[in-house]
Motif scaffolding. Structure first.
Motif, short mmCIF file in Angstrom:
data_model
loop_
_atom_site.label_atom_id
_atom_site.label_comp_id
_atom_site.label_asym_id
_atom_site.label_seq_id
_atom_site.Cartn_x
_atom_site.Cartn_y
_atom_site.Cartn_z
N ALA A 1 -89.77 -61.46 26.41
CA ALA A 1 -89.38 -63.21 25.89
C ALA A 1 -88.33 -63.17 27.33
N SER A 2 -88.07 -64.49 27.28
CA SER A 2 -86.71 -64.87 28.24
C SER A 2 -85.95 -64.70 27.60
N PRO A 3 -83.76 -64.12 28.33
CA PRO A 3 -82.88 -63.88 27.64
C PRO A 3 -82.21 -65.05 26.99
N ASN A 4 -82.85 -66.42 28.66
CA ASN A 4 -82.73 -67.52 28.47
C ASN A 4 -82.42 -68.36 27.63
N THR A 5 -81.45 -69.36 27.08
CA THR A 5 -81.57 -69.93 25.49
C THR A 5 -81.61 -72.04 26.78
N SER A 6 -81.29 -72.55 25.66
CA SER A 6 -80.96 -73.31 26.91
C SER A 6 -79.32 -73.98 26.88
N ALA A 7 -77.89 -73.18 25.98
CA ALA A 7 -76.85 -72.99 26.56
C ALA A 7 -76.65 -72.49 27.44
N THR A 8 -77.63 -71.91 28.18
CA THR A 8 -77.68 -70.82 29.39
C THR A 8 -77.80 -71.69 30.29
N VAL B 1 -90.27 -67.36 22.20
CA VAL B 1 -89.64 -65.88 21.78
C VAL B 1 -90.76 -65.60 20.81
N SER B 2 -91.60 -66.24 20.92
CA SER B 2 -92.74 -66.12 19.60
C SER B 2 -93.63 -64.80 19.46
N ALA B 3 -94.78 -64.89 18.79
CA ALA B 3 -96.42 -63.88 19.02
C ALA B 3 -96.60 -64.74 20.02
N GLU B 4 -97.12 -63.71 20.87
CA GLU B 4 -98.54 -64.55 21.86
C GLU B 4 -99.79 -64.93 20.96
N PRO B 5 -100.01 -65.54 21.40
CA PRO B 5 -101.27 -66.63 20.32
C PRO B 5 -102.74 -65.64 21.24
N LEU B 6 -104.18 -65.91 20.50
CA LEU B 6 -104.87 -65.51 21.33
C LEU B 6 -105.66 -65.62 21.89
N ASP B 7 -105.86 -64.63 23.71
CA ASP B 7 -106.20 -65.01 24.08
C ASP B 7 -107.13 -63.98 25.11
N ASP B 8 -107.92 -64.30 25.85
CA ASP B 8 -108.18 -63.46 26.81
C ASP B 8 -109.67 -62.86 26.17
N LEU B 9 -109.82 -60.82 25.92
CA LEU B 9 -110.43 -60.27 24.90
C LEU B 9 -110.65 -60.74 23.56
N ALA B 10 -108.89 -60.43 23.55
CA ALA B 10 -108.38 -61.12 21.57
C ALA B 10 -109.15 -62.29 21.19
N LEU B 11 -108.98 -63.41 21.82
CA LEU B 11 -109.79 -64.40 21.42
C LEU B 11 -111.50 -64.59 22.36
N ASP B 12 -112.86 -63.76 22.36
CA ASP B 12 -113.54 -63.91 22.58
C ASP B 12 -113.82 -62.85 21.31
N SER B 13 -113.08 -61.96 21.63
CA SER B 13 -113.08 -60.85 19.88
C SER B 13 -113.72 -61.62 18.46
N ALA B 14 -112.10 -62.94 18.97
CA ALA B 14 -111.99 -63.64 17.20
C ALA B 14 -113.58 -64.37 17.20
N ILE B 15 -114.04 -64.72 18.45
CA ILE B 15 -114.97 -65.50 17.66
C ILE B 15 -116.41 -64.86 17.72
N ALA B 16 -116.59 -64.18 17.97
CA ALA B 16 -117.14 -63.11 18.25
C ALA B 16 -117.55 -62.53 16.23
N GLY B 17 -116.06 -62.63 15.88
CA GLY B 17 -116.07 -62.20 14.33
C GLY B 17 -116.65 -63.25 13.85
N VAL B 18 -116.46 -64.68 13.95
CA VAL B 18 -116.97 -66.11 13.35
C VAL B 18 -118.53 -65.86 13.81
N ILE B 19 -119.32 -66.02 14.94
CA ILE B 19 -120.12 -66.03 14.72
C ILE B 19 -121.02 -64.70 13.99
N ALA B 20 -120.29 -63.01 13.80
CA ALA B 20 -121.05 -62.32 12.64
C ALA B 20 -121.14 -62.83 11.60
#
Length: 202
Positions: free
Chosen positions: A2-9, A16-35
């Motif tokens: 996460a970046s240490p900066n804010t709109s004040a700095t 600063v949030s958790a990473e969304p599904l992407d790359d292999l994790a996204l492909d794996s989630a779609i694989a779960g849908v198909i299964a």
């Protein structure tokens, strides 16, 4: 990280949030849908582009290879400010995912059709939305048989499109002080030339 900066700095802001599904994790989630929709065993729904490719099943086995081929983000992601505490902003973007599922085996056509039909079922789409995915559209099935040694490997390709909702949290803080000038002319038109700051008054 996460970046240490804010709109004040000032400076660049990173989420600063958790990473969304992407790359292999996204492909794996779609694989779960198909299964889930087809009933194929999870081990037989294989995400493409893995660092170490699993052994390809023989020609008598029904299985599928799946992966995102194109990811297109919208040009107008929304920014929603939340005043809780010091405040923060959620950027919400929608990505259109072009997905290719390549079904192999003696029942490749049947499993491709099972996936196609199942994508229209409301309960399946509800389960997909729990992973920030939603069904958009599907293309016609295409038979693309392959010759392996002296055997014909049956293959049916199914291209379909999903949307993925991606939300990222940024430390854009509440505005606590505003300095500027307000001008009004004879017609009643008001012009504001403020300088806004997220810092509290001195």
């Amino acid at each position: 990280m996460a970046s240490p900066n804010t709109s004040a700095t000032g400076g660049y802001l990173g989420p600063v949030s958790a990473e969304p599904l992407d790359d292999l994790a996204l492909d794996s989630a779609i694989a779960g849908v198909i299964a889930g929709i087809t009933g194929l065993a999870a081990a037989l729904v294989i995400p493409r582009d893995q660092p170490s490719q699993p052994r390809i099943p023989d020609v008598t086995t029904n299985w599928v290879s799946v992966g995102v081929t194109v990811s297109t983000g919208d040009d107008t992601p929304s920014q929603i400010h939340h005043p809780d505490g010091d405040g923060y902003t959620i950027l919400r973007a929608f990505y259109r995912l072009d997905v290719m599922a390549m079904f192999y085996g003696p029942k490749s056509d049947g499993y491709a059709k099972l996936l196609r039909d199942g994508l229209f079922i409301g309960q399946n789409r509800e389960a997909m939305r729990a992973q920030s995915l939603n069904f958009v559209s599907v293309d016609p099935l295409r038979r693309v048989p392959e010759i392996v040694a002296t055997q014909t490997r049956r293959r049916t390709d199914l291209a379909f499109r999903l949307t993925q909702t991606v939300e990222r949290k940024y430390q854009i803080l509440n505005v606590l002080q505003a300095d500027g000038t307000i001008r009004a002319d004879a017609s009643g038109k008001i012009e504001l030339t403020p300088f806004l700051s997220p810092l509290p008054p001195a």
